[in-house]
Motif scaffolding. Structure first.
Motif, PDB file in Angstrom:
ATOM      1  N   GLY A  25       0.810  -1.222   0.000  1.00  0.00           N
ATOM      2  CA  GLY A  25       0.000   0.000   0.000  1.00  0.00           C
ATOM      3  C   GLY A  25       0.839   1.264   0.000  1.00  0.00           C
ATOM      4  N   LEU A  26       1.901   1.278   0.805  1.00  0.00           N
ATOM      5  CA  LEU A  26       2.750   2.461   0.882  1.00  0.00           C
ATOM      6  C   LEU A  26       3.460   2.735  -0.440  1.00  0.00           C
ATOM      7  CD1 LEU A  26       4.022   4.715   2.624  1.00  0.00           C
ATOM      8  CD2 LEU A  26       5.869   3.099   3.114  1.00  0.00           C
ATOM      9  N   LEU A  27       4.071   1.716  -1.018  1.00  0.00           N
ATOM     10  CA  LEU A  27       4.823   1.932  -2.249  1.00  0.00           C
ATOM     11  C   LEU A  27       3.928   2.241  -3.444  1.00  0.00           C
ATOM     12  CD1 LEU A  27       7.695  -0.677  -1.920  1.00  0.00           C
ATOM     13  CD2 LEU A  27       7.715   1.757  -1.381  1.00  0.00           C
ATOM     14  N   VAL A  28       2.790   1.606  -3.504  1.00  0.00           N
ATOM     15  CA  VAL A  28       1.840   1.958  -4.565  1.00  0.00           C
ATOM     16  C   VAL A  28       1.426   3.423  -4.404  1.00  0.00           C
ATOM     17  CG1 VAL A  28      -0.488   1.544  -5.447  1.00  0.00           C
ATOM     18  CG2 VAL A  28       1.034  -0.377  -5.042  1.00  0.00           C
ATOM     19  N   GLY A  29       1.198   3.839  -3.159  1.00  0.00           N
ATOM     20  CA  GLY A  29       0.841   5.235  -2.903  1.00  0.00           C
ATOM     21  C   GLY A  29       1.932   6.205  -3.326  1.00  0.00           C
ATOM     22  N   ILE A  30       3.176   5.906  -2.966  1.00  0.00           N
ATOM     23  CA  ILE A  30       4.297   6.760  -3.364  1.00  0.00           C
ATOM     24  C   ILE A  30       4.410   6.810  -4.886  1.00  0.00           C
ATOM     25  CG2 ILE A  30       6.821   6.977  -3.347  1.00  0.00           C
ATOM     26  CD1 ILE A  30       6.708   5.775  -0.482  1.00  0.00           C
ATOM     27  N   ASN A  31       4.275   5.657  -5.508  1.00  0.00           N
ATOM     28  CA  ASN A  31       4.357   5.585  -6.962  1.00  0.00           C
ATOM     29  C   ASN A  31       3.249   6.431  -7.606  1.00  0.00           C
ATOM     30  OD1 ASN A  31       3.926   4.548  -9.709  1.00  0.00           O
ATOM     31  ND2 ASN A  31       5.559   3.142  -9.170  1.00  0.00           N
ATOM     32  N   LEU A  32       2.029   6.285  -7.110  1.00  0.00           N
ATOM     33  CA  LEU A  32       0.915   7.068  -7.652  1.00  0.00           C
ATOM     34  C   LEU A  32       1.151   8.565  -7.462  1.00  0.00           C
ATOM     35  CD1 LEU A  32      -2.122   4.948  -6.396  1.00  0.00           C
ATOM     36  CD2 LEU A  32      -1.412   5.249  -8.773  1.00  0.00           C
ATOM     37  N   LEU A  33       1.633   8.950  -6.281  1.00  0.00           N
ATOM     38  CA  LEU A  33       1.887  10.360  -5.993  1.00  0.00           C
ATOM     39  C   LEU A  33       2.898  10.947  -6.974  1.00  0.00           C
ATOM     40  CD1 LEU A  33       1.664  12.918  -4.241  1.00  0.00           C
ATOM     41  CD2 LEU A  33       3.442  11.926  -2.772  1.00  0.00           C
ATOM     42  N   PHE A  34       4.037  10.288  -7.144  1.00  0.00           N
ATOM     43  CA  PHE A  34       5.066  10.852  -8.010  1.00  0.00           C
ATOM     44  C   PHE A  34       4.722  10.739  -9.491  1.00  0.00           C
ATOM     45  CE2 PHE A  34       7.426  11.016  -4.130  1.00  0.00           C
ATOM     46  CZ  PHE A  34       8.132  12.193  -4.275  1.00  0.00           C
ATOM     47  N   PHE A  35       3.977   9.710  -9.877  1.00  0.00           N
ATOM     48  CA  PHE A  35       3.521   9.665 -11.261  1.00  0.00           C
ATOM     49  C   PHE A  35       2.546  10.812 -11.522  1.00  0.00           C
ATOM     50  CE2 PHE A  35       0.693   7.930 -14.634  1.00  0.00           C
ATOM     51  CZ  PHE A  35       1.613   8.006 -15.666  1.00  0.00           C
ATOM     52  N   GLY A  36       1.655  11.050 -10.571  1.00  0.00           N
ATOM     53  CA  GLY A  36       0.726  12.173 -10.698  1.00  0.00           C
ATOM     54  C   GLY A  36       1.457  13.500 -10.795  1.00  0.00           C
ATOM     55  N   LEU A  37       2.482  13.683  -9.947  1.00  0.00           N
ATOM     56  CA  LEU A  37       3.264  14.915 -10.001  1.00  0.00           C
ATOM     57  C   LEU A  37       4.005  15.039 -11.334  1.00  0.00           C
ATOM     58  CD1 LEU A  37       4.743  15.043  -6.384  1.00  0.00           C
ATOM     59  CD2 LEU A  37       2.937  16.492  -7.344  1.00  0.00           C
ATOM     60  N   SER A  38       4.554  13.927 -11.836  1.00  0.00           N
ATOM     61  CA  SER A  38       5.287  14.000 -13.102  1.00  0.00           C
ATOM     62  C   SER A  38       4.357  14.357 -14.258  1.00  0.00           C
ATOM     63  CB  SER A  38       6.054  12.704 -13.384  1.00  0.00           C
ATOM     64  OG  SER A  38       5.193  11.620 -13.589  1.00  0.00           O
ATOM     65  N   LEU A  39       3.138  13.803 -14.260  1.00  0.00           N
ATOM     66  CA  LEU A  39       2.170  14.171 -15.302  1.00  0.00           C
ATOM     67  C   LEU A  39       1.786  15.649 -15.192  1.00  0.00           C
ATOM     68  CD1 LEU A  39      -0.322  11.155 -15.386  1.00  0.00           C
ATOM     69  CD2 LEU A  39       1.364  11.773 -17.111  1.00  0.00           C
ATOM     70  N   THR A  40       1.543  16.097 -13.970  1.00  0.00           N
ATOM     71  CA  THR A  40       1.142  17.490 -13.755  1.00  0.00           C
ATOM     72  C   THR A  40       2.248  18.437 -14.189  1.00  0.00           C
ATOM     73  OG1 THR A  40      -0.266  16.830 -11.915  1.00  0.00           O
ATOM     74  CG2 THR A  40       0.346  19.152 -12.038  1.00  0.00           C
ATOM     75  N   PHE A  41       3.488  18.184 -13.753  1.00  0.00           N
ATOM     76  CA  PHE A  41       4.601  19.065 -14.125  1.00  0.00           C
ATOM     77  C   PHE A  41       4.888  19.018 -15.620  1.00  0.00           C
ATOM     78  CE2 PHE A  41       5.977  18.671  -9.536  1.00  0.00           C
ATOM     79  CZ  PHE A  41       5.566  19.955  -9.218  1.00  0.00           C
ATOM     80  N   LEU A  42       4.707  17.848 -16.239  1.00  0.00           N
ATOM     81  CA  LEU A  42       4.879  17.758 -17.685  1.00  0.00           C
ATOM     82  C   LEU A  42       3.854  18.646 -18.377  1.00  0.00           C
ATOM     83  CD1 LEU A  42       6.202  16.424 -20.187  1.00  0.00           C
ATOM     84  CD2 LEU A  42       4.438  14.661 -20.015  1.00  0.00           C
ATOM     85  N   ALA A  43       2.590  18.533 -17.964  1.00  0.00           N
ATOM     86  CA  ALA A  43       1.529  19.331 -18.587  1.00  0.00           C
ATOM     87  C   ALA A  43       1.729  20.824 -18.336  1.00  0.00           C
ATOM     88  CB  ALA A  43       0.166  18.880 -18.064  1.00  0.00           C
ATOM     89  N   LEU A  44       2.120  21.186 -17.120  1.00  0.00           N
ATOM     90  CA  LEU A  44       2.331  22.603 -16.806  1.00  0.00           C
ATOM     91  C   LEU A  44       3.560  23.172 -17.517  1.00  0.00           C
ATOM     92  CD1 LEU A  44       1.557  22.613 -12.975  1.00  0.00           C
ATOM     93  CD2 LEU A  44       0.127  23.538 -14.823  1.00  0.00           C
ATOM     94  N   GLY A  45       4.555  22.328 -17.792  1.00  0.00           N
ATOM     95  CA  GLY A  45       5.786  22.779 -18.434  1.00  0.00           C
ATOM     96  C   GLY A  45       5.662  22.971 -19.926  1.00  0.00           C
ATOM     97  N   ILE A  46       4.611  22.431 -20.515  1.00  0.00           N
ATOM     98  CA  ILE A  46       4.433  22.565 -21.960  1.00  0.00           C
ATOM     99  C   ILE A  46       3.297  23.540 -22.213  1.00  0.00           C
ATOM    100  CG2 ILE A  46       3.745  21.385 -24.074  1.00  0.00           C
ATOM    101  CD1 ILE A  46       5.178  18.962 -23.109  1.00  0.00           C
ATOM    102  N   THR A  47       3.669  24.779 -22.447  1.00  0.00           N
ATOM    103  CA  THR A  47       2.662  25.787 -22.743  1.00  0.00           C
ATOM    104  C   THR A  47       2.586  26.065 -24.231  1.00  0.00           C
ATOM    105  OG1 THR A  47       4.291  27.500 -22.284  1.00  0.00           O
ATOM    106  CG2 THR A  47       2.798  26.880 -20.497  1.00  0.00           C
ATOM    107  N   LYS A  48       3.747  26.057 -24.858  1.00  0.00           N
ATOM    108  CA  LYS A  48       3.785  26.295 -26.295  1.00  0.00           C
ATOM    109  C   LYS A  48       4.899  25.452 -26.877  1.00  0.00           C
ATOM    110  CE  LYS A  48       4.269  29.826 -29.781  1.00  0.00           C
ATOM    111  NZ  LYS A  48       4.616  31.208 -30.081  1.00  0.00           N
ATOM    112  N   ILE A  49       4.575  24.691 -27.867  1.00  0.00           N
ATOM    113  CA  ILE A  49       5.573  23.827 -28.485  1.00  0.00           C
ATOM    114  C   ILE A  49       6.064  24.473 -29.773  1.00  0.00           C
ATOM    115  CG2 ILE A  49       5.974  21.588 -29.564  1.00  0.00           C
ATOM    116  CD1 ILE A  49       3.958  20.412 -27.694  1.00  0.00           C
ATOM    117  N   ASP A  50       7.354  24.579 -29.862  1.00  0.00           N
ATOM    118  CA  ASP A  50       7.983  25.087 -31.069  1.00  0.00           C
ATOM    119  C   ASP A  50       7.770  24.072 -32.203  1.00  0.00           C
ATOM    120  OD1 ASP A  50       9.526  26.511 -32.850  1.00  0.00           O
ATOM    121  OD2 ASP A  50      11.422  25.798 -32.027  1.00  0.00           O
TER     122      ASP A  50
END
Length: 181
Positions: A151-176
């Protein structure tokens, strides 16, 4: 790939937030998350066995009946065993989780290097490294950690995957346009 990320930016932010929220809940309740995961998988395997058994008997005169029947019995047996003895199921699933984290970690690191042209590529590398560390935690604490680590490791994995998706989406505002070619 970058064009798809840009088009689905809002959806990626929502998906990332939901993954992170699920991760926080699983981290807060690791024992319950471990047992819940094991029981959920047990029910899914049992349901799959019931469906496959039904489908197998729909074609009992066709070639391959016996092979399909044996596989459906295995699904039924494994599902029942997971539900009858959750402790043994937790131990088995924890071993599988360790293997999953090894393969997932390598895949995320490769994906991070493939996304190196974005501002957020390092988050995938970081997430992949965490997956590999989680596999190491399971290995080093075996078997005592099996009853809370799932449960703990699945939770950590979900948390950081969620953060990586969020930061990826927020970091791409305009693509050259040059990056897309």
């Amino acid at each position: 790939m970058l064009e798809s990320i840009q088009k689905n930016r809002t959806l990626l932010i929502i998906e990332g937030f939901l993954f992170a929220l699920l991760g926080i809940i699983a981290i807060a309740l690791p024992g319950i998350s471990t047992l819940s995961t094991e029981l959920f998988i047990g029910w899914l395997i049992l349901l799959g066995g019931v469906i496959q058994t039904y489908r197998t008997f729909q074609s009992y005169r066709e070639k391959g009946f016996w092979a399909s029947f044996v596989v459906s019995l295995m699904y039924l047996l494994f599902g029942i065993l997971l539900l009858i003895d959750p402790s043994a199921g937790v131990i088995s699933l924890t071993i599988l989780l360790m293997l999953f984290f090894i393969f997932e970690g390598v895949a995320k690191i490769i994906m991070g290097f493939q996304l190196k042209s974005t501002n957020s590529w390092i988050w995938f590398i970081f997430s992949g490294a965490l997956s590999l560390m989680m596999a190491g935690i399971i290995w080093m604490g075996w078997p005592e950690t099996a009853f809370w680590v799932l449960g703990l490791l699945v939770g950590i994995n979900l948390l950081f995957f969620g953060l990586s998706l969020t930061f990826l989406a927020l970091g791409i505002t305009k693509i050259d346009q040059e990056q897309l070619k």
